[in-house]
Design an enzyme around this catalytic site. Structure first.
Site, short mmCIF file in Angstrom:
data_model
loop_
_atom_site.label_atom_id
_atom_site.label_comp_id
_atom_site.label_asym_id
_atom_site.label_seq_id
_atom_site.Cartn_x
_atom_site.Cartn_y
_atom_site.Cartn_z
N LYS A 35 41.17 30.78 44.01
CA LYS A 35 41.16 29.32 43.98
C LYS A 35 40.08 28.77 44.91
CE LYS A 35 45.10 27.00 43.88
NZ LYS A 35 46.34 26.29 44.33
N THR A 86 56.90 22.93 47.67
CA THR A 86 58.33 22.99 48.01
C THR A 86 59.14 22.91 46.72
OG1 THR A 86 58.35 20.59 48.37
CG2 THR A 86 58.05 21.99 50.30
N THR A 122 56.64 17.39 50.55
CA THR A 122 57.93 16.72 50.48
C THR A 122 59.01 17.68 50.95
OG1 THR A 122 57.19 15.37 48.62
CG2 THR A 122 59.56 15.56 48.95
N ARG A 154 50.58 9.11 42.70
CA ARG A 154 50.92 9.27 41.29
C ARG A 154 49.86 10.13 40.62
NH1 ARG A 154 50.39 3.48 39.29
NH2 ARG A 154 48.71 3.61 40.84
N ASN A 211 61.82 8.30 45.60
CA ASN A 211 61.77 8.97 44.30
C ASN A 211 63.11 8.90 43.57
OD1 ASN A 211 59.09 9.57 44.46
ND2 ASN A 211 59.34 11.74 44.89
N CYS A 263 57.78 15.91 40.90
CA CYS A 263 58.50 15.23 41.98
C CYS A 263 59.94 14.88 41.65
CB CYS A 263 57.75 13.95 42.38
SG CYS A 263 56.14 14.26 43.12
#
Length: 455
Positions: A35, A86, A122, A154, A211, A263
């Site tokens: 990556k 996460t 998060t 977003r 959320n 999310c």
């Protein structure tokens, strides 16, 4: 400022590139050498509008770099952001914090001077406390601080969201952490971006609560859509009618096939687990999750009903695979449950997505992938719109109808016009609206399409 960003996924890469664009010196770190090699060659691991040019400009300006060497990256850093994944843990819905804690341990061992360690990932309430414990246990330099700085990006609009944010939330327990993060975000103060300094645990909870509330609006309007179909109302007009109330607002009141993405699914589950551990029932959020799961499974049944009760041997064309437009993200996309349900009932599925096909191939075995919006409907008995890409809004429905074998249009995003569909000779099935059935092709006469509305 000198900043290290641990993780080059969606949050880490966008955040790192934007911070570099503010004038900070940023080094992004990832364990995956392939990556990092791709990033150093100018190849983006994610599809986000404008990200490639933003990265290229800041690499050229020598403000942004990529490496696998965490120790070198954080050697002189004022702030070290943790932006690793996460994901929801299989089986129980808990957030998997193993990557966060592994990063904290590695950071503690590599630090040679005090820095502010910032969780951008998060994470559940109390994660910052555990990071602080890990730092102490691994002899991080005295004066090292831990802060929480949740992201509110977003997908598809992440760069704009970072540079023109609704708010910046910083959770810190000491003045040094507050001062460093105040300086990190100082370039945004010219735009008068609201910044909220609060406690670390409060900041961690703000992200999950935000959320969960947005997910609640989605599940709410989806249940209203079901009621609209039963009583003959139009959910889009209902949504507009309630959204004009500024206490409610119009956003996230678009009925559809249910929420997905990176999310909402995992964050609602993680919030429920946090609440359970604290012995605080969150019945509303629990219902939101149940309504959404049921809705995604129900989509294939809606297509079966539109096709007269059977999918066996039918070809169904699916437009849109990603969970939303302007991203290649397939995580928990509604298309996955829909296509699995169609195949289980004997349908042959063809699909097209403007950017998500490469990621979709391994997730959707047996699907025929098309090259464009029109070849996918060749010989199809039904066309199903799942993701509201802009190019699908301007489909030539007459051309679609001429190419299809059947005449069923199922629009799960309400982006097509019923009158246009009927003029093309297509039976129209949307969300939260009455179906309108066109006469079969062999019974049509010249002139406007003859139709009947279902009671």
């Amino acid at each position: 400022m000198r900043i290290a960003m641990i993780g080059t996924g969606y949050v880490g890469l966008v955040s790192g590139a934007c911070l570099a664009d503010f004038g900070h010196n940023v080094i992004c770190v990832d364990k995956e050498w392939n990556k990092i090699a791709a990033l150093n060659a100018g190849q983006m691991p994610i599809w986000e509008p404008g990200l490639d040019s933003l990265v290229a400009a800041n690499v050229a300006a020598e403000r942004l770099a990529f490496t696998t060497d965490l120790a070198a990256a954080i050697e002189n850093a004022d702030a070290v952001f943790i932006a690793v994944g996460t994901p929801a843990r299989r089986g129980d819905g808990h957030a998997d914090l193993s990557y966060v804690y592994a990063a904290a341990e590695e950071i503690a061992r590599a630090l040679t001077r005090p820095a502010v360690i910032v969780t951008k990932s998060t994470v559940p309430v109390g994660t910052g406390d555990e990071i602080a414990r890990i730092l102490r246990a691994n002899n991080a330099p005295d004066g090292t601080s831990v802060a929480s700085n949740p992201e509110f990006l977003r997908e598809g609009a992440a760069i704009r969201d970072f540079k023109i944010p609704d708010r910046i939330v910083v959770g810190a327990e000491d003045d040094r952490a507050r001062e460093v993060l105040h300086e990190v975000y100082r370039p945004l103060f010219l735009n008068k971006a609201p910044i909220l300094f609060t406690g670390r645990r409060t900041a961690e909870l703000i992200k999950y609560a935000a959320n969960a509330f947005l997910a609640t609006k989605i599940s709410f309007i989806n249940e209203v859509a079901d009621l609209c179909e039963a009583v003959g109302a139009d959910v889009q007009e209902v949504a507009r009618g309630i959204g004009l109330d500024n206490r409610i607002g119009p956003k996230f009141l678009h009925a559809g096939p249910g929420y997905g993405g990176s999310c909402f699914p995992k964050d609602t589950l993680a919030l429920l687990q946090t609440a359970e551990a604290a012995d605080v029932p969150m019945r509303i959020v629990g219902s939101v999750v149940a309504v959404n799961d049921e809705r995604k499974v129900r989509m294939a049944e809606r297509v079966r009903e539109a096709l007269g009760g059977s999918l066996q041997g039918k070809k169904v064309a699916v437009l849109g695979l990603t969970f939303k437009p302007n991203t290649d993200d397939m995580r928990d996309a509604p298309s996955l449950a829909l296509i699995a349900g169609l195949q289980q009932q004997g349908a042959r599925v063809a699909a097209f997505d403007p950017v998500g096909i490469d990621h979709a191939r391994s997730l959707l075995p047996g699907v025929e992938f098309a090259d464009d919006s029109y070849s996918v409907v060749d010989g199809a008995d039904a066309l199903v719109l799942v993701t509201e890409w802009d190019e699908f809004r301007a489909l030539d429905l007459r051309r679609v109808a001429e190419t299809m074998n059947g005449n069923v249009l199922v629009d799960f995003r309400n982006i097509t016009n019923a009158e246009d569909a009927l003029a093309a000779g297509l039976s129209y099935f949307a969300v939260g609206r009455k179906p309108i059935i066109a006469l079969p092709r062999q019974h049509r006469k010249a002139g406007p399409a003859m139709t009947r509305r279902l009671a």
